[in-house]
Write an enzyme that holds these catalytic residues in place. Structure first.
Site, PDB file in Angstrom:
ATOM      1  N   CYS A  85       0.839  -1.202   0.000  1.00  0.00           N
ATOM      2  CA  CYS A  85       0.000   0.000   0.000  1.00  0.00           C
ATOM      3  C   CYS A  85       0.876   1.254   0.000  1.00  0.00           C
ATOM      4  O   CYS A  85       2.002   1.243   0.491  1.00  0.00           O
ATOM      5  CB  CYS A  85      -0.919   0.015   1.220  1.00  0.00           C
ATOM      6  SG  CYS A  85      -2.187   1.314   1.179  1.00  0.00           S
ATOM      7  N   CYS A  89      -2.005   4.020   7.050  1.00  0.00           N
ATOM      8  CA  CYS A  89      -3.073   4.186   8.050  1.00  0.00           C
ATOM      9  C   CYS A  89      -2.690   3.461   9.328  1.00  0.00           C
ATOM     10  O   CYS A  89      -2.363   2.271   9.309  1.00  0.00           O
ATOM     11  CB  CYS A  89      -4.389   3.646   7.503  1.00  0.00           C
ATOM     12  SG  CYS A  89      -4.904   4.442   5.969  1.00  0.00           S
ATOM     13  N   CYS A  92      -4.546   0.100  10.213  1.00  0.00           N
ATOM     14  CA  CYS A  92      -4.688  -0.901   9.144  1.00  0.00           C
ATOM     15  C   CYS A  92      -4.622  -2.320   9.716  1.00  0.00           C
ATOM     16  O   CYS A  92      -3.726  -2.641  10.499  1.00  0.00           O
ATOM     17  CB  CYS A  92      -3.592  -0.721   8.097  1.00  0.00           C
ATOM     18  SG  CYS A  92      -3.672  -1.928   6.743  1.00  0.00           S
TER      19      CYS A  92
END
Length: 363
Positions: A85, A89, A92
């Protein structure tokens, strides 16, 4: 009743061999026809039971691993074909622990196996699914599932940062739903969460994607994870303006080995909110008609998740325990170890109108 027939069949066989040899052959013919009828009745009864349970909205396997007489049908599957990714975040729960991605033809083989096992909906996720080959790998899978497998629903979950209009031009017709992750309409909060990307504005990009979805006839959906940094936000005005077909609102979830614990790549404890705080957020947004809430309880075991190796991930114990790959042992064997709670899947509204042909949207 038909279960008693084999006993009668055995007695008849015994009587046959007590007859003179010349009459044996004339007796065996009807008996073998009777045996075929028994087999047909048994199979028919099982199929009728399966169909009846599906029509009634009941699960096809008793709850628990390996239990029950009937196999679980993988009606809706979430395939996380990559863990990589471009965002970071903090909460996550499917992190970049490997860089592995199946060869395209192997992924197609697995998807065909799932279709043959009863899959109706496939959702592609990650990681960030548009990261692999600039979205081309994803596009080919989307086209394969809609055009060749003819699945009723093909969807994607993405952070939206890498999607280009050219992708819609090439593959948009094969996609039913695009879900974009957006946890806040305050760009500073997005940066705190880990969705910041330099000069790119996540919220502005969301607006652009909404326009493309309408132009290329793709149903638009928003996913939001409610956490410590956005739990007090009021998103009613922005969500109503964007008018998604569904707004999935998740409570921040802890998964050992992913966002918690020694081997985890994230530390999500600081993002966690209480059940009461999550309910307060839902109450603040109760008038948003497209709101679909998912607490930790609803979310944990109600998804069929395939990882990058096409292994089902069992989250029942607060971590992701993998089955063997469906490519090695088949769908029916692997799914026994998925920990899937089909009752909760139905209770949380997992089965809905998910084909854009049936949504009757005002494009």
């Amino acid at each position: 009743m038909w279960m008693l027939v084999p006993v009668a069949f055995a007695l008849k066989m015994l009587s046959v061999f007590l007859q003179p040899l010349g009459s044996v052959w004339s007796s065996l013919g009807p008996l073998f026809l009777q045996l075929r009828a028994v087999s047909w009745l048994a199979g028919g009864e099982r199929n009728r039971l399966l169909q009846g349970r599906r029509e009634a909205g009941e699960p096809s396997r008793a709850e628990g691993e390996g239990g029950g007489d009937l196999p679980t049908t993988p009606t809706s599957v979430n395939y996380h074909f990559t863990r990589q990714c471009n965002y970071k975040c903090g909460f996550c729960f499917h992190t970049a622990k490997t860089s592995f991605v199946l060869p395209l033809e192997e992924a197609k083989r697995g998807l065909l196996m799932l279709k043959e096992a009863g899959m109706e909906k496939i959702n592609f996720s990650g990681g960030e699914p548009f990261l692999q080959d600039g979205g081309e790998y994803l596009g080919r899978l989307v086209k394969f599932c809609k055009q060749e497998l003819q699945l009723p629903s093909v969807s994607i979950v993405s952070n939206g940062s890498l999607i280009r209009e050219s992708w819609f031009q090439k593959y948009g017709e094969y996609l039913d739903i695009l879900a974009i992750s957006c946890d806040s309409f305050d760009e500073q909060v997005n940066v705190l969460i880990g969705r910041g990307q330099g000069k790119k504005n996540h919220v502005e990009n969301l607006q652009k994607l909404r326009t493309w979805c309408k132009e290329y006839r793709v149903a638009f959906k928003i996913n939001s994870v409610i956490n410590r940094f956005n739990v007090d936000e009021d998103m009613k005005e922005q969500i109503n303006a964007l008018n998604p077909v569904r707004w999935k609102v998740f409570q921040c979830l802890i998964i050992e080995g992913e966002n918690s614990g020694e081997d985890a790549l994230r530390e999500a404890e600081r993002f966690v909110i209480s059940d009461e705080e999550f309910e307060a957020f839902l109450d603040r947004h109760k008038d948003v008609s497209c709101l679909v809430p998912e607490s930790n309880q609803k979310m944990r075991d109600s998804y069929l998740i395939l990882d990058e190796y096409m292994r089902f991930l069992n989250c029942r114990n607060g971590r992701k325990d993998p089955s063997k790959s469906i490519l090695d042992v088949g769908v029916e064997e692997a799914i026994k170890f998925s920990g899937f709670d089909e009752k909760m899947f139905l209770k949380r509204g997992g089965k809905y109108v998910w084909s854009k042909a049936d949504l009757k949207l005002d494009w």
